[in-house]
Design a protein around this motif. Structure first.
Motif, PDB file in Angstrom:
ATOM      1  N   PRO A 118      28.255   2.240 -18.896  1.00 16.51           N
ATOM      2  CA  PRO A 118      29.014   1.390 -17.961  1.00 16.51           C
ATOM      3  C   PRO A 118      28.396   0.024 -17.732  1.00 16.51           C
ATOM      4  O   PRO A 118      29.075  -0.890 -17.255  1.00 16.51           O
ATOM      5  CB  PRO A 118      29.040   2.220 -16.666  1.00 16.51           C
ATOM      6  N   ALA A 119      27.108  -0.129 -18.068  1.00 13.14           N
ATOM      7  CA  ALA A 119      26.446  -1.432 -17.907  1.00 13.14           C
ATOM      8  C   ALA A 119      26.725  -2.367 -19.076  1.00 13.14           C
ATOM      9  O   ALA A 119      26.395  -3.551 -19.012  1.00 13.14           O
ATOM     10  CB  ALA A 119      24.942  -1.239 -17.747  1.00 13.14           C
ATOM     11  N   LEU A 120      27.362  -1.852 -20.141  1.00 14.33           N
ATOM     12  CA  LEU A 120      27.645  -2.698 -21.305  1.00 14.33           C
ATOM     13  C   LEU A 120      28.904  -3.534 -21.139  1.00 14.33           C
ATOM     14  O   LEU A 120      29.001  -4.634 -21.671  1.00 14.33           O
ATOM     15  CB  LEU A 120      27.758  -1.827 -22.567  1.00 14.33           C
ATOM     16  N   THR A 121      29.883  -3.023 -20.388  1.00 16.99           N
ATOM     17  CA  THR A 121      31.137  -3.750 -20.154  1.00 16.99           C
ATOM     18  C   THR A 121      31.927  -3.053 -19.061  1.00 16.99           C
ATOM     19  O   THR A 121      31.751  -1.853 -18.829  1.00 16.99           O
ATOM     20  CB  THR A 121      31.994  -3.824 -21.430  1.00 16.99           C
ATOM     21  N   GLU A 122      32.814  -3.814 -18.387  1.00 17.33           N
ATOM     22  CA  GLU A 122      33.724  -3.231 -17.406  1.00 17.33           C
ATOM     23  C   GLU A 122      35.158  -3.196 -17.921  1.00 17.33           C
ATOM     24  O   GLU A 122      36.040  -2.679 -17.250  1.00 17.33           O
ATOM     25  CB  GLU A 122      33.670  -4.025 -16.092  1.00 17.33           C
ATOM     26  N   ASP A 123      35.375  -3.732 -19.097  1.00 16.46           N
ATOM     27  CA  ASP A 123      36.712  -3.743 -19.682  1.00 16.46           C
ATOM     28  C   ASP A 123      37.058  -2.345 -20.213  1.00 16.46           C
ATOM     29  O   ASP A 123      36.339  -1.800 -21.051  1.00 16.46           O
ATOM     30  CB  ASP A 123      36.773  -4.769 -20.811  1.00 16.46           C
ATOM     31  N   GLN A 124      38.163  -1.759 -19.732  1.00 16.09           N
ATOM     32  CA  GLN A 124      38.497  -0.387 -20.108  1.00 16.09           C
ATOM     33  C   GLN A 124      38.709  -0.233 -21.610  1.00 16.09           C
ATOM     34  O   GLN A 124      38.275   0.750 -22.213  1.00 16.09           O
ATOM     35  CB  GLN A 124      39.748   0.079 -19.360  1.00 16.09           C
ATOM     36  N   LYS A 125      39.398  -1.184 -22.232  1.00 17.25           N
ATOM     37  CA  LYS A 125      39.670  -1.085 -23.675  1.00 17.25           C
ATOM     38  C   LYS A 125      38.384  -1.232 -24.482  1.00 17.25           C
ATOM     39  O   LYS A 125      38.203  -0.544 -25.494  1.00 17.25           O
ATOM     40  CB  LYS A 125      40.691  -2.148 -24.093  1.00 17.25           C
ATOM     41  N   GLU A 126      37.502  -2.120 -24.039  1.00 16.86           N
ATOM     42  CA  GLU A 126      36.223  -2.264 -24.727  1.00 16.86           C
ATOM     43  C   GLU A 126      35.381  -1.001 -24.555  1.00 16.86           C
ATOM     44  O   GLU A 126      34.699  -0.564 -25.484  1.00 16.86           O
ATOM     45  CB  GLU A 126      35.473  -3.484 -24.201  1.00 16.86           C
ATOM     46  N   GLY A 137      33.054   3.866 -26.593  1.00 19.05           N
ATOM     47  CA  GLY A 137      33.043   5.318 -26.469  1.00 19.05           C
ATOM     48  C   GLY A 137      33.528   6.008 -27.727  1.00 19.05           C
ATOM     49  O   GLY A 137      32.968   7.035 -28.133  1.00 19.05           O
ATOM     50  N   ALA A 138      34.566   5.448 -28.363  1.00 21.05           N
ATOM     51  CA  ALA A 138      35.093   6.050 -29.593  1.00 21.05           C
ATOM     52  C   ALA A 138      34.055   6.001 -30.713  1.00 21.05           C
ATOM     53  O   ALA A 138      33.846   6.988 -31.429  1.00 21.05           O
ATOM     54  CB  ALA A 138      36.370   5.332 -30.019  1.00 21.05           C
ATOM     55  N   ILE A 139      33.397   4.847 -30.858  1.00 25.58           N
ATOM     56  CA  ILE A 139      32.347   4.730 -31.888  1.00 25.58           C
ATOM     57  C   ILE A 139      31.211   5.691 -31.589  1.00 25.58           C
ATOM     58  O   ILE A 139      30.680   6.365 -32.490  1.00 25.58           O
ATOM     59  CB  ILE A 139      31.838   3.280 -31.978  1.00 25.58           C
ATOM     60  N   ALA A 140      30.834   5.783 -30.305  1.00 29.75           N
ATOM     61  CA  ALA A 140      29.750   6.695 -29.928  1.00 29.75           C
ATOM     62  C   ALA A 140      30.120   8.138 -30.230  1.00 29.75           C
ATOM     63  O   ALA A 140      29.303   8.915 -30.752  1.00 29.75           O
ATOM     64  CB  ALA A 140      29.412   6.534 -28.443  1.00 29.75           C
ATOM     65  N   ARG A 141      31.355   8.533 -29.923  1.00 27.82           N
ATOM     66  CA  ARG A 141      31.777   9.907 -30.186  1.00 27.82           C
ATOM     67  C   ARG A 141      31.924  10.164 -31.683  1.00 27.82           C
ATOM     68  O   ARG A 141      31.636  11.264 -32.159  1.00 27.82           O
ATOM     69  CB  ARG A 141      33.099  10.209 -29.485  1.00 27.82           C
ATOM     70  N   ILE A 142      32.363   9.162 -32.446  1.00 22.30           N
ATOM     71  CA  ILE A 142      32.436   9.320 -33.908  1.00 22.30           C
ATOM     72  C   ILE A 142      31.040   9.554 -34.467  1.00 22.30           C
ATOM     73  O   ILE A 142      30.811  10.481 -35.257  1.00 22.30           O
ATOM     74  CB  ILE A 142      33.080   8.082 -34.557  1.00 22.30           C
ATOM     75  N   PHE A 181      42.228   7.025 -31.850  1.00 21.45           N
ATOM     76  CA  PHE A 181      42.344   6.999 -30.390  1.00 21.45           C
ATOM     77  C   PHE A 181      42.648   5.600 -29.852  1.00 21.45           C
ATOM     78  O   PHE A 181      43.552   5.449 -29.013  1.00 21.45           O
ATOM     79  CB  PHE A 181      41.069   7.545 -29.736  1.00 21.45           C
ATOM     80  N   PRO A 182      41.923   4.537 -30.278  1.00 26.89           N
ATOM     81  CA  PRO A 182      42.248   3.200 -29.762  1.00 26.89           C
ATOM     82  C   PRO A 182      43.691   2.787 -30.058  1.00 26.89           C
ATOM     83  O   PRO A 182      44.301   2.052 -29.270  1.00 26.89           O
ATOM     84  CB  PRO A 182      41.249   2.289 -30.489  1.00 26.89           C
ATOM     85  N   LEU A 183      44.243   3.256 -31.178  1.00 29.08           N
ATOM     86  CA  LEU A 183      45.647   2.951 -31.497  1.00 29.08           C
ATOM     87  C   LEU A 183      46.580   3.671 -30.535  1.00 29.08           C
ATOM     88  O   LEU A 183      47.570   3.098 -30.065  1.00 29.08           O
ATOM     89  CB  LEU A 183      45.951   3.348 -32.944  1.00 29.08           C
ATOM     90  N   LEU A 184      46.281   4.929 -30.231  1.00 28.01           N
ATOM     91  CA  LEU A 184      47.102   5.668 -29.271  1.00 28.01           C
ATOM     92  C   LEU A 184      47.021   5.049 -27.877  1.00 28.01           C
ATOM     93  O   LEU A 184      48.021   4.997 -27.157  1.00 28.01           O
ATOM     94  CB  LEU A 184      46.643   7.129 -29.206  1.00 28.01           C
ATOM     95  N   SER A 185      45.827   4.579 -27.512  1.00 30.47           N
ATOM     96  CA  SER A 185      45.643   4.037 -26.162  1.00 30.47           C
ATOM     97  C   SER A 185      46.417   2.738 -25.947  1.00 30.47           C
ATOM     98  O   SER A 185      46.665   2.344 -24.810  1.00 30.47           O
ATOM     99  CB  SER A 185      44.157   3.818 -25.875  1.00 30.47           C
ATOM    100  N   LYS A 186      46.785   2.072 -27.052  1.00 31.42           N
ATOM    101  CA  LYS A 186      47.603   0.866 -26.928  1.00 31.42           C
ATOM    102  C   LYS A 186      49.051   1.206 -26.577  1.00 31.42           C
ATOM    103  O   LYS A 186      49.764   0.392 -25.995  1.00 31.42           O
ATOM    104  CB  LYS A 186      47.566   0.069 -28.238  1.00 31.42           C
ATOM    105  N   ARG A 187      49.481   2.419 -26.952  1.00 25.09           N
ATOM    106  CA  ARG A 187      50.879   2.809 -26.763  1.00 25.09           C
ATOM    107  C   ARG A 187      51.065   3.799 -25.607  1.00 25.09           C
ATOM    108  O   ARG A 187      52.118   3.805 -24.975  1.00 25.09           O
ATOM    109  CB  ARG A 187      51.412   3.447 -28.056  1.00 25.09           C
TER     110      ARG A 187
END
Length: 468
Positions: free
Chosen positions: A143-151, A156-161, A294-300
């Protein structure tokens, strides 16, 4: 201005990959303990049933105790002030120490009975305490890296991958690697020890990438130290964090129990232990693909829609798995893909929900406590792991898989019992967790944006006041 924007963009990319890559070694490292330590004890070290019962309760009790200690470690991290920040010192110390103690757990020291139980207890306590230092500091950096939800979703997606690459590298590789090492050394015990040492070295390498290349970007309200009294107010008063914790605890209990049963399923129910590796490979690839899209789904879709979709996939997958004949790999494979695709989405969402609750807590209490808030994530994983380990250990004995003779005594009724404990009980826990989240969690995208704007105004006012 363009130079500044380029520097920010470059650091954003650095944070995405440096933070994410840190999980590759960590998850391979921790999954060897959380998923295969019990297997090592039962099928490699071959402890007696009496010793196994004792270790099972010691193991479960120690993990519960350690999980309850996580918030206190979070308080220590939040109150840390050093030239390297508050996260990095604990990431390094925890990685180094937990690596040493993990090797102790997979080393045959020639002890039996109560002497081994005592050795195991000491080694495991030291491992869990030191891993907590690393785990808590690492994840509370997010959470200290950014407050932007999409970022945050991208990080998070890269970390989980990366985490899944590490985890499934272990899941896919553990059987063929240990078999090859055993053939070379003449001992399966030595094979597990060598693998443990190799995994520790890999974990240290990837953790240093995070330490050297990640940089925090968020400065919250007030930075004075929190007290022990504040600790409980920060956690209990953050209602959104509490409900997410309950929902994810139920989900992870069910999911961890199922995955811990996996190697036993293929060895004793399916009847071919070698099929465990290709099965795990298929699941790992499926999970990584789910995280990529996941990031593609989160856009829609809204996050609530993705969570519902993921839960539906998990439910269908579990039902197919339960009714699939043991020898039909295609049905088991389809079931596994559905479960792990849904799980990947849900686990990433839960990570985002906990991350967003940091700002919710800051908004509510006027104080930013990244590590205390994020201490609930390792609490969830450890508590669910402890409960799952106890659940698995009891099931192995009651189903007839673990016996003093070393020969499994499986009857048709015991096979059904094993499948119910592996699939239907975890499914019930996962569904219950979903309904609790759906009923109680209200920190959606709109509300979070409103909170963030209010925090921006308050931070600016605080900064102006301090400059006067």
């Amino acid at each position: 201005m363009q130079t500044k924007d380029k520097a920010l963009s470059r650091q954003r990319n650095n944070n995405r990959w440096a933070f994410g890559m840190g999980t590759i070694g960590r998850d391979a490292f921790y999954s060897m303990v959380s998923m295969y330590l019990i297997y090592y004890l039962t099928d490699v070290l071959n402890v007696s049933v009496g010793t196994m019962w004792s270790i099972n309760f010691v193991y479960m009790g120690l993990r519960i105790f350690d999980a309850l200690n996580d918030p206190f470690m979070g308080l220590v991290v939040d109150n840390t002030k050093s030239r390297w920040g508050k996260f990095r010192p604990w990431i390094v110390i925890g990685a180094l120490l937990s690596g040493v103690f993990m090797v102790f757990l997979f080393t045959d020291v020639g002890l039996k009975g109560w002497q081994y139980i005592l050795y195991f207890t000491i080694a495991y306590v030291l491992f869990e305490v030191s891993f907590t230092m690393n785990d808590l500091a690492y994840w509370s950096m997010l959470p200290a890296l950014t407050e932007d939800q999409k970022e945050r979703e991208k990080i998070g997606a890269i970390a989980r991958i990366c985490a899944n690459i590490g985890l499934f590298a272990m899941v896919v590789g553990i059987v063929p690697i240990t078999n090859a090492l055993a053939a070379y050394t003449g001992s399966m015990l030595k094979a597990y020890q060598i693998l443990a040492i190799a995994v520790v070295l890999i974990m240290w390498f990837f953790q240093m990438i995070t330490v050297f290349f990640c940089r925090e970007q968020v400065q919250g309200l007030r930075s004075e130290s929190a007290s022990l009294r504040d600790l409980f107010r920060i956690i209990i008063g953050n209602d959104q964090l509490i409900w997410v914790t309950i929902g994810l605890l139920l989900f992870m209990f069910g999911y961890t129990a199922t995955t811990s049963f996996g190697i036993y399923y293929f060895k004793y129910i399916y009847g071919d232990e070698t099929m465990y590796a290709p099965f795990a490979l298929v699941l790992g690839v499926s999970q990584i693909l789910a995280l990529i899209i996941f990031p593609l789904l989160s856009k829609r879709w809204k996050r609530s829609h993705i969570y519902t979709f993921g839960t539906v996939l998990v439910v269908i997958g579990y039902l197919i798995f339960f009714f699939a004949p043991a020898g039909v790999f295609a049905m088991i494979g389809v079931a596994g893909i559905l479960i792990f695709v849904g799980q990947a989405m849900i686990q990433l969402l839960m990570l985002m929900f906990i991350t967003d609750s940091v700002e919710y807590g800051e908004w509510k209490f006027g104080r930013r406590n990244d590590s205390v808030t994020f201490s609930l994530q390792p609490f969830i994983f450890k508590m669910s792991g402890a409960l799952a380990s106890g659940f698995v250990g009891v099931t192995l004995v009651l189903s007839g898989i673990k016996t003093d003779s070393g020969v499994a005594e499986l009857t048709p009724s015991r096979i059904v019992f094993f499948k119910v404990m592996m699939m239907l009980v975890p499914l019930a826990l996962i569904v219950l967790g979903f309904f609790i989240w759906k009923k109680k969690y209200t920190l959606n995208e709109v509300r979070y944006a409103e909170i963030l704007e209010d925090l921006r105004v308050r931070r600016e006012a605080e900064k102006a006041e301090s400059e006067e």
